[in-house]
Design a protein around this motif. Sequence first.
Motif, PDB file in Angstrom:
ATOM      1  N   TYR A  86       0.830  -1.208   0.000  1.00 46.95           N
ATOM      2  CA  TYR A  86       0.000   0.000   0.000  1.00 46.95           C
ATOM      3  C   TYR A  86       0.865   1.259   0.000  1.00 46.95           C
ATOM      4  N   ALA A  87       2.006   1.215   0.688  1.00 45.36           N
ATOM      5  CA  ALA A  87       2.923   2.355   0.665  1.00 45.36           C
ATOM      6  C   ALA A  87       3.487   2.553  -0.740  1.00 45.36           C
ATOM      7  N   ALA A  88       3.835   1.453  -1.410  1.00 42.06           N
ATOM      8  CA  ALA A  88       4.348   1.543  -2.773  1.00 42.06           C
ATOM      9  C   ALA A  88       3.283   2.087  -3.721  1.00 42.06           C
ATOM     10  N   PHE A  89       2.040   1.697  -3.503  1.00 42.79           N
ATOM     11  CA  PHE A  89       0.945   2.204  -4.331  1.00 42.79           C
ATOM     12  C   PHE A  89       0.828   3.719  -4.170  1.00 42.79           C
ATOM     13  N   THR A  90       0.863   4.200  -2.923  1.00 45.96           N
ATOM     14  CA  THR A  90       0.760   5.635  -2.672  1.00 45.96           C
ATOM     15  C   THR A  90       1.900   6.393  -3.336  1.00 45.96           C
ATOM     16  N   THR A  91       3.101   5.869  -3.232  1.00 47.26           N
ATOM     17  CA  THR A  91       4.275   6.538  -3.792  1.00 47.26           C
ATOM     18  C   THR A  91       4.239   6.549  -5.321  1.00 47.26           C
ATOM     19  N   SER A  92       3.905   5.432  -5.920  1.00 52.91           N
ATOM     20  CA  SER A  92       3.979   5.320  -7.379  1.00 52.91           C
ATOM     21  C   SER A  92       2.828   6.007  -8.096  1.00 52.91           C
ATOM     22  N   THR A  93       1.650   6.085  -7.460  1.00 55.54           N
ATOM     23  CA  THR A  93       0.486   6.688  -8.120  1.00 55.54           C
ATOM     24  C   THR A  93       0.256   8.129  -7.703  1.00 55.54           C
ATOM     25  N   GLY A  94       0.855   8.554  -6.597  1.00 58.98           N
ATOM     26  CA  GLY A  94       0.620   9.916  -6.122  1.00 58.98           C
ATOM     27  C   GLY A  94      -0.771  10.114  -5.555  1.00 58.98           C
ATOM     28  N   THR A  95      -1.435   9.028  -5.202  1.00 59.27           N
ATOM     29  CA  THR A  95      -2.768   9.112  -4.594  1.00 59.27           C
ATOM     30  C   THR A  95      -2.710   8.476  -3.215  1.00 59.27           C
ATOM     31  N   ARG A  96      -3.692   8.817  -2.362  1.00 60.48           N
ATOM     32  CA  ARG A  96      -3.649   8.330  -0.991  1.00 60.48           C
ATOM     33  C   ARG A  96      -5.052   7.959  -0.488  1.00 60.48           C
ATOM     34  N   PRO A  97      -5.535   6.763  -0.797  1.00 61.04           N
ATOM     35  CA  PRO A  97      -6.741   6.274  -0.123  1.00 61.04           C
ATOM     36  C   PRO A  97      -6.396   5.794   1.286  1.00 61.04           C
ATOM     37  N   ALA A  98      -7.389   5.730   2.147  1.00 57.91           N
ATOM     38  CA  ALA A  98      -7.200   5.144   3.468  1.00 57.91           C
ATOM     39  C   ALA A  98      -7.183   3.625   3.350  1.00 57.91           C
ATOM     40  N   LEU A  99      -6.671   2.968   4.382  1.00 61.45           N
ATOM     41  CA  LEU A  99      -6.722   1.508   4.476  1.00 61.45           C
ATOM     42  C   LEU A  99      -7.512   1.160   5.724  1.00 61.45           C
ATOM     43  N   LEU A 100      -8.651   0.489   5.544  1.00 61.84           N
ATOM     44  CA  LEU A 100      -9.470   0.024   6.663  1.00 61.84           C
ATOM     45  C   LEU A 100      -9.246  -1.469   6.832  1.00 61.84           C
ATOM     46  N   ILE A 101      -8.984  -1.889   8.062  1.00 59.00           N
ATOM     47  CA  ILE A 101      -8.787  -3.308   8.366  1.00 59.00           C
ATOM     48  C   ILE A 101      -9.902  -3.732   9.309  1.00 59.00           C
ATOM     49  N   HIS A 102     -10.722  -4.660   8.856  1.00 59.29           N
ATOM     50  CA  HIS A 102     -11.870  -5.134   9.648  1.00 59.29           C
ATOM     51  C   HIS A 102     -11.585  -6.565  10.093  1.00 59.29           C
ATOM     52  N   THR A 103     -11.695  -6.810  11.386  1.00 58.33           N
ATOM     53  CA  THR A 103     -11.386  -8.118  11.943  1.00 58.33           C
ATOM     54  C   THR A 103     -12.628  -8.751  12.553  1.00 58.33           C
TER      55      THR A 103
END
Length: 336
Positions: free
Chosen positions: A228-245
């Motif tokens: 997810y960090a690589a996605f943010t860096t390479s695309t220049g976009t920043r969605p949130a990450l929700l983790i549901h357990t």
Amino acid sequence: MPALPRPASGPGSRYTARAATTRPRPTPPARRYTDIVALTHKLTERDLWLTCMVHEHRVLTAPQITRLAFSGPRSAQRRLRTLHQYAVLDSFRPLVQTGSAPEHYALGPLGAALLAAHAGCELPALGWRPSATGRIAYSPSLGHDVGVNELLTLLAAHARHTPGSGLTLWLSERSCARRWDDMIRPDVYAHWQAPSIAAESPRVLPFFLEYDTGTQSLPRVEAKLAGYAAFTTSTGTRPALLIHTRTASRDRALRHRLAQSARDLNLRVATSSMDFTTTTPWGPWWTPLEPAARRTTLTALAAHWSDLTPAAGLDPTDADTALTLPVPPLPPTTPA
């Protein structure tokens, strides 16, 4: 024939699904519908939308379909029975340890033919096979898939009762993989929209969802953050990450394990569990992965993280077809 593997948890964990994974499909009084041409004057826009939704998300239960598109269980049951008789949808009901599971709906043979015709492709290109429903019914991931769709249908249906609030976009795991499989493979990508206040524009929370059932080790979950960090860096976009357990104890364990990595990678992460979200997952059940953070709502998360931006790769391209474009979370109309 060797026995099919039994899921480790969820539907079918103690008993396997019944041998006949689909109910007998009675012949309608006039004739059995054997091709999609015979259904041209029988299917509504809502039926076509539902067929697309079931294909997109693999399996939806009767209560999930009801909350998205019908006024109540009776009207839903009548229409779903008709679509099953037309072979647009298939259905099965897995055996569970206690009580009874709701009817689960998957794409039927005529539903697959209908979507292929709409997309202008041959049936094999759709990825559907006659054994598709059986594979879903006996899949070890059935409980996970139903859980993901339960959470998202609750969020999507919120707009039916609170206009201006709900999901405006919902991509399945398959659609996410089609777009970003080289970096990440979330269970969901979606946009949560809160109602606008006065003249302000509506707040939007773009987010990826990781639906954690507790079967993966904590280090393996932590390893996903780098993608997810690589996605943010390479695309220049920043969605949130929700983790549901599943449980609050698993939630605490994940928070303890992931807190430092999330800070080091500059990710916007929030967690919650089934112990809290129940039937109102938009409520004050999500805790940012930050020191001294408190549980808050999805709308408040959008306000708290002012630097969020939608994911890249959502614009339609020339390569898209009717099958690869996002399916609206709600039908074009929601008649009774």
